[in-house]
Enzyme design. Structure first.
Site, PDB file in Angstrom:
ATOM      1  N   ASP A  20      47.110  21.384  70.973  1.00 56.60           N
ATOM      2  CA  ASP A  20      47.142  20.035  70.405  1.00 56.60           C
ATOM      3  C   ASP A  20      47.758  20.041  69.007  1.00 56.60           C
ATOM      4  OD1 ASP A  20      46.753  17.310  70.410  1.00 56.60           O
ATOM      5  OD2 ASP A  20      44.646  17.423  69.823  1.00 56.60           O
TER       6      ASP A  20
ATOM      7  N   ASN B 219      48.537  12.071  80.224  1.00 55.70           N
ATOM      8  CA  ASN B 219      49.798  12.066  79.463  1.00 55.70           C
ATOM      9  C   ASN B 219      50.900  11.266  80.156  1.00 55.70           C
ATOM     10  OD1 ASN B 219      49.386  15.472  78.184  1.00 55.70           O
ATOM     11  ND2 ASN B 219      48.860  13.527  77.219  1.00 55.70           N
TER      12      ASN B 219
HETATM   13  C1  FPP Z   1      49.501  17.797  72.690  1.00 51.40           C
HETATM   14  O1  FPP Z   1      49.924  17.477  71.391  1.00 51.40           O
HETATM   15  C2  FPP Z   1      50.587  18.470  73.380  1.00 51.40           C
HETATM   16  C3  FPP Z   1      51.177  18.024  74.518  1.00 51.40           C
HETATM   17  C4  FPP Z   1      50.749  16.803  75.202  1.00 51.40           C
HETATM   18  C5  FPP Z   1      52.323  18.742  75.100  1.00 51.40           C
HETATM   19  C6  FPP Z   1      52.245  20.234  75.095  1.00 51.40           C
HETATM   20  C7  FPP Z   1      53.600  20.761  75.191  1.00 51.40           C
HETATM   21  C8  FPP Z   1      54.080  21.824  74.536  1.00 51.40           C
HETATM   22  C9  FPP Z   1      53.268  22.716  73.708  1.00 51.40           C
HETATM   23  C10 FPP Z   1      55.525  22.132  74.560  1.00 51.40           C
HETATM   24  C11 FPP Z   1      56.112  22.812  75.712  1.00 51.40           C
HETATM   25  C12 FPP Z   1      55.245  23.564  76.596  1.00 51.40           C
HETATM   26  C13 FPP Z   1      55.685  24.492  77.444  1.00 51.40           C
HETATM   27  C14 FPP Z   1      54.746  25.101  78.388  1.00 51.40           C
HETATM   28  C15 FPP Z   1      57.063  24.975  77.454  1.00 51.40           C
HETATM   29  P1  FPP Z   1      50.086  15.948  71.003  1.00 51.40           P
HETATM   30  O2  FPP Z   1      51.455  15.517  71.327  1.00 51.40           O
HETATM   31  O3  FPP Z   1      49.013  15.142  71.653  1.00 51.40           O
HETATM   32  O4  FPP Z   1      49.878  16.029  69.464  1.00 51.40           O
HETATM   33  P2  FPP Z   1      49.150  14.964  68.539  1.00 51.40           P
HETATM   34  O5  FPP Z   1      47.697  14.985  68.907  1.00 51.40           O
HETATM   35  O6  FPP Z   1      49.393  15.506  67.182  1.00 51.40           O
HETATM   36  O7  FPP Z   1      49.812  13.634  68.773  1.00 51.40           O
END
Ligand code: FPP
Length: 244
Positions: free
Chosen positions: A21, A69
């Site tokens: 996250d 998501n």
């Molecule tokens: C949560 O952070 C993260 C995600 C919903 C996406 C996870 C994806 C990756 C780490 C990148 C690529 C992954 C792979 C396996 C190649 P958020 O976007 O909810 O962050 P926030 O809480 O700060 O808004």
């Protein structure tokens, strides 16, 4: 003593699950688009995969995209799907002897993502190193609902009776049936919740929360989580005297 030296190599968690996250906030802090955070997060995925494999972790399960998501803005969903395709490199998985698996509702994923996944899963199935598991279009409530449907079908077909349902055959219907439950769950980004991730499987998992945003999460941060885990006493409902 460095924190790598503090790690007891004989007590490495077999299965580590991570809620990655903080990508969006990492990008916003730098005045960038959220998708830049996901790109930086993909680099952290490579780094932490390498670190976990080096330490001898057998299963690393990363929460990359939840069923919830899908409700994000369309352009962010599309950027993430493209990032998954770009990041799924068979050569890297093969070079590192990693097995690759995906858990989640694959049917909802675009065809090109499913093709990449299927290719990587098939090509790495005989590898003997760590298993890298991506939770994609995954949520525990989806997984448990699916498991209940499958068991209900078996009852309807007369293969089992309602009284035959037990913890073991429920676990066998889950996407995670091929691996043990996580020993350690790490959540980066400062939130203190499980967000519909591996709820059944985390019944006795040690939880570790840190404020670092996922793109900044380093090998040293991972070692800190392992050291913290190694100081926990896992009693599984028993008394201290019983486990000693
Ligand atoms: C949560 O952070 C993260 C995600 C919903 C996406 C996870 C994806 C990756 C780490 C990148 C690529 C992954 C792979 C396996 C190649 P958020 O976007 O909810 O962050 P926030 O809480 O700060 O808004």
């Amino acid at each position: 003593m460095t924190n790598l030296e503090q790690i007891d190599k004989t007590r490495i968690p077999q299965h580590v699950a991570i809620i990655m996250d903080g990508n969006g906030r990492w990008a916003q802090q730098r005045g960038k688009e959220r998708c830049c955070g996901h790109q930086a997060g993909a680099e952290t995925v490579n780094k932490i995969t390498e670190t976990a494999a080096y330490l001898g972790v057998r299963y690393l399960t990363l929460y990359a995209f939840s069923t919830e998501n899908w409700n994000r803005p369309e352009f962010e969903v599309q950027a993430l799907m493209q990032l998954f395709i770009d990041s799924l490199k068979e050569e890297t998985l093969m070079k590192n002897n990693l097995r690759f698996r995906v858990i989640g509702d694959k049917e909802r994923l675009p065809l090109n993502v499913r093709e990449s996944i299927n290719r990587c899963e098939a090509d790495t199935s005989s590898n003997t190193g760590m298993t890298l598991v991506l939770a994609l279009s995954y949520s525990s409530k989806w997984e448990l609902t699916n498991a209940m449907r499958l068991l209900a079908e078996q009852i309807q077909e007369g293969k089992i009776r309602p009284c035959d349902i037990n913890e073991e055959n429920i676990s066998q219907q889950l996407d995670t049936a091929f691996m043990p439950d996580p020993d350690l769950l790490i959540r980066t980004g400062g939130e203190l919740r499980l967000s519909n991730y591996l709820l059944w499987q985390c019944s006795y998992t040690e939880l570790y929360f840190c404020d670092t945003f996922w793109p900044d999460f380093s090998a040293n941060d991972f070692y800190d989580a392992i050291i913290d885990y190694q100081h926990r006493e896992r009693r599984y409902g028993k008394t201290r005297e019983q486990i000693q």
